[in-house]
Design a protein around this motif. Structure first.
Motif, PDB file in Angstrom:
ATOM      1  N   MET A 226      -2.686  -0.087   8.915  1.00 18.27           N
ATOM      2  CA  MET A 226      -2.276   1.297   8.647  1.00 18.27           C
ATOM      3  C   MET A 226      -2.320   2.116   9.929  1.00 18.27           C
ATOM      4  O   MET A 226      -1.429   2.943  10.188  1.00 18.27           O
ATOM      5  CB  MET A 226      -3.188   1.914   7.586  1.00 18.27           C
ATOM      6  CG  MET A 226      -3.096   1.264   6.217  1.00 18.27           C
ATOM      7  SD  MET A 226      -1.613   1.700   5.286  1.00 18.27           S
ATOM      8  CE  MET A 226      -2.118   3.278   4.579  1.00 18.27           C
TER       9      MET A 226
ATOM     10  N   ALA B  79       3.988  10.027   7.991  1.00 18.60           N
ATOM     11  CA  ALA B  79       4.802  10.226   6.791  1.00 18.60           C
ATOM     12  C   ALA B  79       5.173  11.690   6.582  1.00 18.60           C
ATOM     13  O   ALA B  79       6.159  11.995   5.889  1.00 18.60           O
ATOM     14  CB  ALA B  79       4.067   9.697   5.565  1.00 18.60           C
TER      15      ALA B  79
ATOM     16  N   ARG C 211       0.821  -1.208   0.000  1.00 17.78           N
ATOM     17  CA  ARG C 211       0.000   0.000   0.000  1.00 17.78           C
ATOM     18  C   ARG C 211       0.855   1.258   0.000  1.00 17.78           C
ATOM     19  O   ARG C 211       1.985   1.265   0.477  1.00 17.78           O
ATOM     20  CB  ARG C 211      -0.909   0.013   1.235  1.00 17.78           C
ATOM     21  CG  ARG C 211      -1.968  -1.064   1.239  1.00 17.78           C
ATOM     22  CD  ARG C 211      -3.024  -0.759   2.279  1.00 17.78           C
ATOM     23  NE  ARG C 211      -4.071  -1.784   2.309  1.00 17.78           N
ATOM     24  CZ  ARG C 211      -5.267  -1.615   2.852  1.00 17.78           C
ATOM     25  NH1 ARG C 211      -5.569  -0.446   3.427  1.00 17.78           N
ATOM     26  NH2 ARG C 211      -6.156  -2.586   2.848  1.00 17.78           N
ATOM     27  N   ASP C 212       0.270   2.330  -0.493  1.00 13.87           N
ATOM     28  CA  ASP C 212       0.902   3.648  -0.437  1.00 13.87           C
ATOM     29  C   ASP C 212       0.702   4.209   0.973  1.00 13.87           C
ATOM     30  O   ASP C 212      -0.424   4.349   1.451  1.00 13.87           O
ATOM     31  CB  ASP C 212       0.253   4.566  -1.469  1.00 13.87           C
ATOM     32  CG  ASP C 212       0.948   5.915  -1.586  1.00 13.87           C
ATOM     33  OD1 ASP C 212       1.895   6.179  -0.809  1.00 13.87           O
ATOM     34  OD2 ASP C 212       0.547   6.706  -2.454  1.00 13.87           O
ATOM     35  N   LEU C 213       1.822   4.526   1.645  1.00 16.08           N
ATOM     36  CA  LEU C 213       1.771   5.012   3.020  1.00 16.08           C
ATOM     37  C   LEU C 213       1.875   6.532   3.117  1.00 16.08           C
ATOM     38  O   LEU C 213       1.914   7.079   4.217  1.00 16.08           O
ATOM     39  CB  LEU C 213       2.916   4.386   3.834  1.00 16.08           C
ATOM     40  CG  LEU C 213       3.031   2.861   3.783  1.00 16.08           C
ATOM     41  CD1 LEU C 213       4.215   2.389   4.631  1.00 16.08           C
ATOM     42  CD2 LEU C 213       1.743   2.198   4.243  1.00 16.08           C
ATOM     43  N   SER C 214       1.924   7.197   1.981  1.00 16.61           N
ATOM     44  CA  SER C 214       2.180   8.645   2.001  1.00 16.61           C
ATOM     45  C   SER C 214       1.073   9.437   2.669  1.00 16.61           C
ATOM     46  O   SER C 214       1.291  10.575   3.100  1.00 16.61           O
ATOM     47  CB  SER C 214       2.403   9.153   0.575  1.00 16.61           C
ATOM     48  OG  SER C 214       1.265   8.896  -0.239  1.00 16.61           O
TER      49      SER C 214
ATOM     50  N   LEU D 125       0.713   1.315  12.044  1.00 14.68           N
ATOM     51  CA  LEU D 125       1.903   2.017  11.566  1.00 14.68           C
ATOM     52  C   LEU D 125       1.888   3.477  11.980  1.00 14.68           C
ATOM     53  O   LEU D 125       2.934   4.037  12.353  1.00 14.68           O
ATOM     54  CB  LEU D 125       2.010   1.919  10.038  1.00 14.68           C
ATOM     55  CG  LEU D 125       2.577   0.640   9.446  1.00 14.68           C
ATOM     56  CD1 LEU D 125       2.891   0.841   7.967  1.00 14.68           C
ATOM     57  CD2 LEU D 125       3.831   0.195  10.184  1.00 14.68           C
ATOM     58  N   ASP D 126       0.723   4.096  11.913  1.00  9.19           N
ATOM     59  CA  ASP D 126       0.663   5.518  12.270  1.00  9.19           C
ATOM     60  C   ASP D 126       1.016   5.742  13.736  1.00  9.19           C
ATOM     61  O   ASP D 126       1.492   6.820  14.101  1.00  9.19           O
ATOM     62  CB  ASP D 126      -0.729   6.078  11.975  1.00  9.19           C
ATOM     63  CG  ASP D 126      -0.673   7.368  11.163  1.00  9.19           C
ATOM     64  OD1 ASP D 126       0.447   7.881  10.932  1.00  9.19           O
ATOM     65  OD2 ASP D 126      -1.729   7.860  10.747  1.00  9.19           O
TER      66      ASP D 126
ATOM     67  N   LEU E 202      -0.357   8.654   5.515  1.00  9.52           N
ATOM     68  CA  LEU E 202      -0.303   8.539   6.969  1.00  9.52           C
ATOM     69  C   LEU E 202       0.238   9.819   7.591  1.00  9.52           C
ATOM     70  O   LEU E 202       1.100  10.489   7.016  1.00  9.52           O
ATOM     71  CB  LEU E 202       0.588   7.362   7.377  1.00  9.52           C
ATOM     72  CG  LEU E 202       0.107   5.962   6.988  1.00  9.52           C
ATOM     73  CD1 LEU E 202       1.142   4.922   7.429  1.00  9.52           C
ATOM     74  CD2 LEU E 202      -1.252   5.658   7.593  1.00  9.52           C
TER      75      LEU E 202
ATOM     76  N   GLY F 233       5.949  -2.386   5.674  1.00 10.47           N
ATOM     77  CA  GLY F 233       4.984  -2.218   4.606  1.00 10.47           C
ATOM     78  C   GLY F 233       3.682  -2.897   4.966  1.00 10.47           C
ATOM     79  O   GLY F 233       3.640  -3.794   5.817  1.00 10.47           O
ATOM     80  N   VAL F 234       2.597  -2.474   4.319  1.00 10.16           N
ATOM     81  CA  VAL F 234       1.276  -3.066   4.516  1.00 10.16           C
ATOM     82  C   VAL F 234       0.841  -3.717   3.216  1.00 10.16           C
ATOM     83  O   VAL F 234       0.907  -3.098   2.147  1.00 10.16           O
ATOM     84  CB  VAL F 234       0.236  -2.009   4.942  1.00 10.16           C
ATOM     85  CG1 VAL F 234      -1.162  -2.627   5.051  1.00 10.16           C
ATOM     86  CG2 VAL F 234       0.643  -1.366   6.269  1.00 10.16           C
TER      87      VAL F 234
END
Length: 439
Positions: A345, A141, A133-136, A348-349, A138, A333-334
């Protein structure tokens, strides 16, 4: 590729999370199989987010600072979100058959977990395959250092974020340098001269090496100008289009290694079969070898080089621009199709928030991926840290390069150790570049 031992002796010293351990477990990955050697640990009956990592959780009494630091942040997420993070663990009982990277690739491709802790080559592969997944988006980030964002962005998507920035350097016995009136080397030529003096004064092998980390010399020399010359994006674009050849960048570093082999400054046969740290630690601590290469955290860890009987300094690798840290990137990564993706997600945050990263960095004394988090380093690391704070470094992995760096160069260096010529190595680099361009 088969590995005969876990890279840091996993069964004797529990695996480090998010740092050099995951890098070293499989610096040269491959395709995984279905017969996976894993241990699953789940607590309670409520919501669980599954994390696949190399953390050794089977020995609760094992002392491992990095694992403890990560556990503290996981607890923060569990308490805040009311869930449990279940560890799916690579225990390395059969690691001679499957590397951590092979297992991680297999699990990621088959959507077997929610969260993954990944090496740079696997980040790039799974990112290119659209499996992460795109983590941008979060919140965490927003505070990332540019070096982290650059290294872990694939096709415009931020696909992984680490809990620490791993930096590699040369671990120096300063007392031996002082004994022979040697200045700490800045350039490849100065480094070779130091080795010559050591050799002439009875030090049989000036540089302790292993089969994974000699690539750091190559990377420092190859990309010192690319990352520090103000033209990074254009040079990478030329490499990605095939206009420029990686072999032109890498050749000087391979010629440097060949000269060290020819002069007996490293023992190629021993390095070819030696695991990282295990192969050279004894001679370095006994002051039989004045120089080894290792990652930042090894200077903090007594099971590595955190307790020496001499003045230890960690400096950058020799390059045309002076001492140069080499920084590959691990990352969380997710999975794009993760069963508990949204929960993952959120985890991770939390664990990558400034609050959690401050806890992690203070516990583990490492460089944080957040530009807002700073901790004091041990005195031995100050020369390397000074360079990094000046934004002087080379990326050992960069997902924006079509040809994966950390794993591929490692494998080609091993060919050199096994008797291949520099020309044969450059032919292999050209083949790898052409293969990457054809994808």
């Amino acid at each position: 590729m088969k590995k005969s031992k876990g890279i840091y002796g996993i069964r004797r010293r529990a695996v480090c999370l998010a740092g050099a351990m995951v890098l070293a477990l499989a610096a040269c990955g491959g395709n995984g199989g279905a017969d996976l050697n894993l241990v699953a640990s789940r607590e309670g009956n409520h919501k669980v987010v599954n994390l696949f990592s190399p953390m050794e959780k089977t020995d609760p009494n094992a002392e491992n600072t990095a694992r403890s630091a990560a556990d503290k942040t996981i607890v923060m997420a569990e308490e805040k979100l009311g869930l449990t993070v279940g560890y799916i663990t690579y225990t390395a009982e059969n690691y001679q058959d499957k590397t951590y990277d092979q297992v991680a690739l297999d699990r990621g491709r088959n959507d077997m977990d929610d969260l993954y802790l990944l090496n740079p080559d696997v980040i790039q592969t799974l990112g290119e395959e659209g499996k992460l997944r795109d983590l941008s988006g979060l919140a965490c980030a927003e505070n990332l250092r540019d070096v982290v964002r650059t290294a872990n962005t694939v096709n415009g998507k931020l696909v992984a974020i680490p809990q620490e920035v791993v930096a590699y350097g040369l671990f120096i016995n300063k007392d031996l340098f002082d004994k022979y009136s040697l200045q700490l080397p800045e350039t490849p030529e100065e480094f070779l001269e130091c080795c010559r003096v050591f050799k002439e004064n009875g030090i049989e092998t000036p540089v302790g090496a292993n089969r994974w980390w000699l690539e750091t010399f190559v990377l420092a020399q190859a990309y010192a100008d690319l990352y520090n010359g103000g033209n990074t994006e254009a040079e990478i674009a030329a490499l990605n289009s095939g206009e420029s050849r990686y072999s032109d960048y890498l050749r000087p570093g391979f010629e440097f290694l060949q000269e060290m082999i020819d002069c007996g400054y490293i023992d190629a046969e021993k390095a070819y079969v030696s695991e990282a740290i295990e192969g050279e630690r004894e001679d370095f601590l006994a002051q039989n070898t004045p120089i080894v290469m290792a990652y930042w955290g090894a200077a903090n860890t007594e099971t590595a080089y955190g307790k020496t009987d001499f003045n230890l300094l960690v400096i950058g690798f020799p390059s045309s621009r002076g001492q140069m840290p080499v920084m590959p990137m691990t990352g969380y990564g997710v999975g794009v199709n993760a069963e508990h993706g949204e929960d993952a997600m959120e985890v991770l945050d939390v664990i990558l928030s400034d609050e959690a990263l401050q806890v992690y960095a203070e516990t583990n004394r490492v460089i944080s991926p957040s530009k807002n988090v700073e901790v004091d380093c041990v005195p031995a690391l100050r020369p390397l840290n000074d360079k990094i704070q000046e934004n002087v470094y080379v990326l050992g992995s960069n997902a924006g390069m079509k040809m994966e760096q950390w794993g591929n160069i490692c494998l080609v260096v091993r060919q050199l150790l096994n008797g291949a010529t520099v020309e044969e190595c450059m032919t292999e680099i050209d083949r790898l570049q052409d293969e990457s361009l054809a994808k």
